[in-house]
Design an enzyme around this catalytic site. Sequence first.
Site, PDB file in Angstrom:
ATOM      1  CG  HIS A 166      -2.124  -0.832   1.083  1.00  0.00           C
ATOM      2  ND1 HIS A 166      -3.276  -0.418   0.479  1.00  0.00           N
ATOM      3  CD2 HIS A 166      -2.342  -2.108   1.459  1.00  0.00           C
ATOM      4  CE1 HIS A 166      -4.169  -1.398   0.495  1.00  0.00           C
ATOM      5  NE2 HIS A 166      -3.619  -2.438   1.090  1.00  0.00           N
ATOM      6  CE  LYS A 203      -6.956  13.838  -0.330  1.00  0.00           C
ATOM      7  NZ  LYS A 203      -6.918  12.599  -1.076  1.00  0.00           N
ATOM      8  NE  ARG A 204      -5.087  10.000   9.804  1.00  0.00           N
ATOM      9  CZ  ARG A 204      -4.901   9.026  10.694  1.00  0.00           C
ATOM     10  NH1 ARG A 204      -5.728   8.000  10.746  1.00  0.00           N
ATOM     11  NH2 ARG A 204      -3.905   9.094  11.549  1.00  0.00           N
ATOM     12  CE  LYS A 236      -3.428  10.798   2.706  1.00  0.00           C
ATOM     13  NZ  LYS A 236      -4.247  10.154   1.655  1.00  0.00           N
ATOM     14  CB  THR A 274     -10.317   4.739  -2.171  1.00  0.00           C
ATOM     15  OG1 THR A 274     -10.069   5.107  -0.804  1.00  0.00           O
ATOM     16  CG2 THR A 274      -9.551   3.487  -2.522  1.00  0.00           C
ATOM     17  CE  LYS A 333     -14.199   6.521  -0.248  1.00  0.00           C
ATOM     18  NZ  LYS A 333     -13.590   6.940   1.037  1.00  0.00           N
TER      19      LYS A 333
HETATM   20  C1  LIG Z   1     -12.286   7.060   1.383  1.00  0.00           C
HETATM   21  C2  LIG Z   1     -11.846   7.440   2.730  1.00  0.00           C
HETATM   22  C3  LIG Z   1     -10.485   7.655   2.991  1.00  0.00           C
HETATM   23  C4  LIG Z   1      -9.421   7.577   1.908  1.00  0.00           C
HETATM   24  O1  LIG Z   1      -9.288   8.846   1.316  1.00  0.00           O
HETATM   25  P1  LIG Z   1      -8.029   9.202   0.398  1.00  0.00           P
HETATM   26  O2  LIG Z   1      -8.398  10.525  -0.167  1.00  0.00           O
HETATM   27  O3  LIG Z   1      -7.950   8.146  -0.654  1.00  0.00           O
HETATM   28  O4  LIG Z   1      -6.842   9.246   1.270  1.00  0.00           O
HETATM   29  C5  LIG Z   1     -10.112   8.025   4.260  1.00  0.00           C
HETATM   30  N1  LIG Z   1     -11.011   8.159   5.245  1.00  0.00           N
HETATM   31  C6  LIG Z   1     -12.333   7.967   5.030  1.00  0.00           C
HETATM   32  C7  LIG Z   1     -13.273   8.149   6.153  1.00  0.00           C
HETATM   33  C8  LIG Z   1     -12.790   7.592   3.780  1.00  0.00           C
HETATM   34  O5  LIG Z   1     -14.098   7.388   3.578  1.00  0.00           O
END
Ligand SMILES: *Cc1c(COP(=O)(O)O)cnc(C)c1O
Length: 797
Positions: free
Chosen positions: A354, A534-535, A540, A642, A646
């Site tokens: 990952h 995101k985190r 990022k 991911t 979305k």
């Molecule tokens: C989808 C999701 C992530 C992943 O987000 P990235 O932008 O791909 O880092 C992290 N936390 C939550 C709650 C999510 O639904």
Amino acid sequence: MNMQTAVVPEQLRQKILDHLTYAQGKDISHASIYDWRMAVSLSLRDMIVDPWFNATRQIYEKHGKRVYYLSMEFLIGRLIEDAVTNLGVGDALDAILADYNVKLNDVIENEPDAALGNGGLGRLAACFLESMSTLGCPAYGYGIRYDFGLFAQRFEGGRQVEMPEDWLMHPNPWEFVRPESQYTIPFKGYVSVENGKSVWHASEAVLARAYDMPIIGWNAEWANTLRLWGALPTKLLDLDRFNSGDYTAAAAPEALARTLSRVLYPEDTTENGKELRLKQEFFLTSAALQDIIRRFLSEFDDLALLPEKVAIQMNDTHPALAGPELIRLLVDEHDMAWETAKDIATRCLSYTNHTLLPEALERWSTWLLGRVLPRHMQIIERIDAEHKKESGRPDTVGIVMNDEVRMGELAFIMAHRVNGVSALHTDLMRETVFADLNKLHPNRIVNETNGVTPRRWLKYTNPSLSNVITDVVGSGWEADLDKLADLAPLAGNTGLQKRVMASKQENKERLAEWVKGHMGIEIDPAAMFDVQVKRIHEYKRQHLNLFETIYRWNEIRKNPTAGWTPRVKFFGGKAAPGYFMAKQIIRLINDVAEVINNDPVTKDFLKVVYPPNYNVSMAEKLIPAADLSEQISTSGKEASGTGNMKFTMNGALTIGTLDGANVEIREHVGAENFFLFGMTAQEAGECARTPDHARNAIGKSQALRDVLQIIAEGTFNRAEPGRYYDIVDNIWNHDPFLVASDFEDYLAAQADVDAAYRDRSRWAEMAILNIASSGFFSSDRTIRGYMADVWDAKSLL
Ligand SMILES: *Cc1c(COP(=O)(O)O)cnc(C)c1O
């Protein structure tokens, strides 16, 4: 059977009332929203049990190959949402509950998020479970039943404060306790050789007890099991010790068990290296493997058949002890020859990588691993020695090096397939971390680009858009997302554009109301909703986005009548508790928001909203309302992402770098429907190696100099002007993630976004083309890939 039409509302009503009365012990007139939630959940669970049993029966009848997905994290969120969506009972429930003045939405909001994960990795595992059920792939998820999930985040004076996430304070209505499925997990002690066999004399142990949750697939045609392990003491009290007066030692077994499955580690992209974490990893792995072997032997006699009937996926290296543990169980406990056991283990196991970030690659000191798992240390050394001999590998490659066990190398060598999670990431894996191993084992690495489940991330979270989609492409797209392509020829159609934009507007208005109610910030639903959730991590680059926000604010102040495109910048995300820089970024975002949101000059054009405690439920509110998706990581650093998928599914346009799955998103939606900026992974690599890259870039950008100056002057923190010197200093002198070098290009792309947003029809067309091209990013496609390339598993539907 189509459950959507088979629902009999009167039966469902009776079930709910029965559960309310006999499980909750409540009269309707006294039932709280919690009581209703429990009654509804138990009723939905009842409806899931039949397809669940049915699935199990079919697997046994057909002796199908089973997939076991081992993951330290499952970020599942609210399970009631999957149940309502996949059983198709939303409307029926709405109507039933309305008779008692209860809103289905309130019932849903009453469920705590099962936050058994940090972010993308854990959420991926949750999407995979749902897709495996939808596809009828016989599968188990194995994880840990943490008493406390990922911490809840609050802001105090703009700073992140962590609070325990006690999702199990109330009973979990979805789970079934399985006291009969219980295994001893040993630790420490020593190994002796008796009659030529190794015998591990452990000095500590806990029991792993199974808790099962059924995971229902689309249309309730199949359900798999998520089996979470909770730790119990092997004996509550060491009576001998207790009676001899050593009360502390007498309680030791209980103390270990109490801590073992107590809490999820909150680190996402750094490695922790603590003994408890190693014990948790072994706890999950050993419990899962003992369970797998027991189930296999209840069905077959010959363990040599294991690879034909069992596929075991290691989600990252956290369960990488599966290699040595499977060998140990086969050799030490089932009398198999070493060579055979190693061969069988390798053919069962596969590993998903990952991350390429060096700070995230797990390593354990040989001292610690040898002390906690002495038998495994021996096995790992033998695997390593044999690999060295058989492969003729260079001296730079190895599992045990410099007194450390490298879990990536262990997982790679013990797996028959190793996969990356996007095309770019897989290429980089082959070229960087696993370059040597890839040469020695050229066909082992494959790509399986991540995906997300469209049932949760489109159907459930965005009902208005889902209705439009169904009207245009017909029913069935939920399980065949490529059908969304039928929207593409109509992207220029004004009628469709109006409907898609009306749905977006509805979602934005709902979010604006929520923001007003929960945060007291007034935002205009006609403004562009620009979202980065995101985190929080330097790679990022939330700070890149924040710097652009500051630049924009300053420009508006200089010239308020220049025809600005109104924007609301949303940020969301948690920082690992020990990650100083990320916490500084959080605080700066909050400080900037405070100043900007109170500026009368810019108030019609710019707002900054940072709702605390970003989690799955928050994502479900924000993503359907987004116009713009910020995917701006330094190229080469985000393995896939991911979140990006979305947003695309929900008709947000992306501003992004050529990183992770952004590359594939752009290929699918078309370059003209994606706002690209920044260096490529290769350019970024070269730039990072150039001395003074940040100073040079800052020297060339008046805009960035202004922004850094505004921060350094203490504009957002009058009371403590030096508060953000470290952030400014970091950009000037280090900037490892190339914020400075990508800044000007990012500004230019943001200007393009502003211009594009003003042409409402063109924007709508681009949004529709994004939705239409998102079929590839369904996790159903990803799981089909794993079934064919990695697991050799067949659907039983
Ligand atoms: C989808 C999701 C992530 C992943 O987000 P990235 O932008 O791909 O880092 C992290 N936390 C939550 C709650 C999510 O639904």
